[in-house]
Design an enzyme around this catalytic site. Structure first.
Site: not given
Lengths: 245, 245
Positions: B50, B52, B110, B196
């Protein structure tokens, strides 16, 4: 007191720089309204020049006069407080009264951003123009031919109010920057739509629709009917305005 | 036939990757609807994982099965025809039936994008996080301490469904790229909100609110209550997913 501001904006959603007689939102109008809220008096903000609907700025310059005396950083914070988030004053300085953001400007630099990839990227939409493939060195060789003082009539949209079509281009280049292809051009001024007309021709050269020599051939014809359309405004940025030779 | 697609999206305006039981717009739902319009049959699209709400992707990978046989580029064009402009399939390939976009994934990378300047830039809004000033080398030295296999419990949001908090980070760095500051991290997997949480700590190190050693100290406490908030989703990008060691 004369103040000079440097302004960044995301041109999307605004009807360009210039204040409009109707209710349309423009950058100049937002700046004037913000300053009026601070000083309580009507104010006129003079930009280095207009930018069209949808065109962005990283370093637009403008001046205004105010009886209110505040240090530059306070003006920055106060004006930004009243501006929409898509417009930001990044600097404010006092200048002598004979400084004019438009008339004193010596050089302007515009940037046009492109990228090439098999499929259009959603993360570049509204910022860069997509072209399937680009021959960057052909584009760069072509655009360097614009350097110098020339009659740029071919790169002018009908309706231009310029008295003379002669301008001096100090530098013009196309280069890869990361995964983008960036066309930069510095001159003593630009005719109406000139950068977008040149960018449209460069993209055709880059994608081999027309030969590398076409840009200079079109320029030499000094005939605006030869121009080949306008590149989208959303990838054009007024990068900087210089006030010294 | 099993098809594997690589997908880019601008996460703004979507409620993340994962299909939702209510009417909310998600990436997975848009992809399934687009493919159903092509094949006339219900389809299930399985992503590598997934993302967000608000998180972008440059190279999300997903698979689906279809009885319809088409070459990859035709699938790309057909699916993109039905997708909103903020989502684009950039590649489609056939794969053996034992290839699973989620289970076969070996590494993910990422990217978290920041920039420092005195004033927030309207042209970077929704893409990069603004920090007044950043000590890039302190951030880089700090983040390199994450490389290796560690218990990352400290960097996990409550509600994570992960069975084990142990992950292997192959590389982690912070570097200037043009006028941006980019944090990149490659690992065999990430806990919920892990990137994050780390980005938020790195920005505090970069702006000297906390010392450089804090990141590793927090990690070593293996206690998620020590984490220091979440960096905004709008500057996080799933850059790529790799399927070979």
């Amino acid at each position: 007191m004369r103040y000079v501001i440097t302004v960044q904006y995301d041109g999307s959603g605004f009807h360009g720089w210039q204040k409009q007689p109707n209710e349309k939102e423009t950058i100049q109008q937002h700046l004037e309204e913000a300053i009026e809220k601070i000083t309580g008096r009507p104010v006129s903000v003079t930009g280095s020049g207009r930018t069209d609907e949808g065109v962005h700025a990283l370093g637009q310059v403008a001046h205004f006069d105010s009886e209110k005396i505040m240090p530059g950083p306070k003006w920055v914070a106060a004006i930004n407080f009243y501006l929409p988030a898509k417009i930001r004053v990044i600097r404010c300085e006092e200048k002598p009264n004979d400084f004019d953001a438009r008339k004193s400007a010596k050089k302007k630099t515009y940037m046009y951003r492109m990228y090439s990839s098999p499929v259009e990227s959603p993360l570049r939409a509204g910022r860069e123009t997509w072209v399937k493939s680009l021959d960057v060195s052909a584009m760069d060789r072509a655009v360097r031919g614009l350097e110098g003082t020339h009659d740029f009539s071919s790169f002018m949209t009908a309706g231009s109010s310029a008295k003379s079509p002669v301008r001096t281009i100090y530098s013009a280049s196309v280069a890869r920057e990361g995964s983008s292809v960036v066309f930069r051009i510095t001159g003593n001024g630009f005719l109406y739509n000139m950068v977008r007309i040149i960018a449209a021709i460069l993209m055709k050269i880059g994608s081999k629709e027309i030969p590398q020599g076409s840009l200079i051939e079109i320029m030499e014809q000094k005939d605006r009917s030869k121009a080949l359309g306008l590149a989208p405004a959303s990838a054009l940025y007024l990068q900087s305005v210089e006030y010294t030779d």
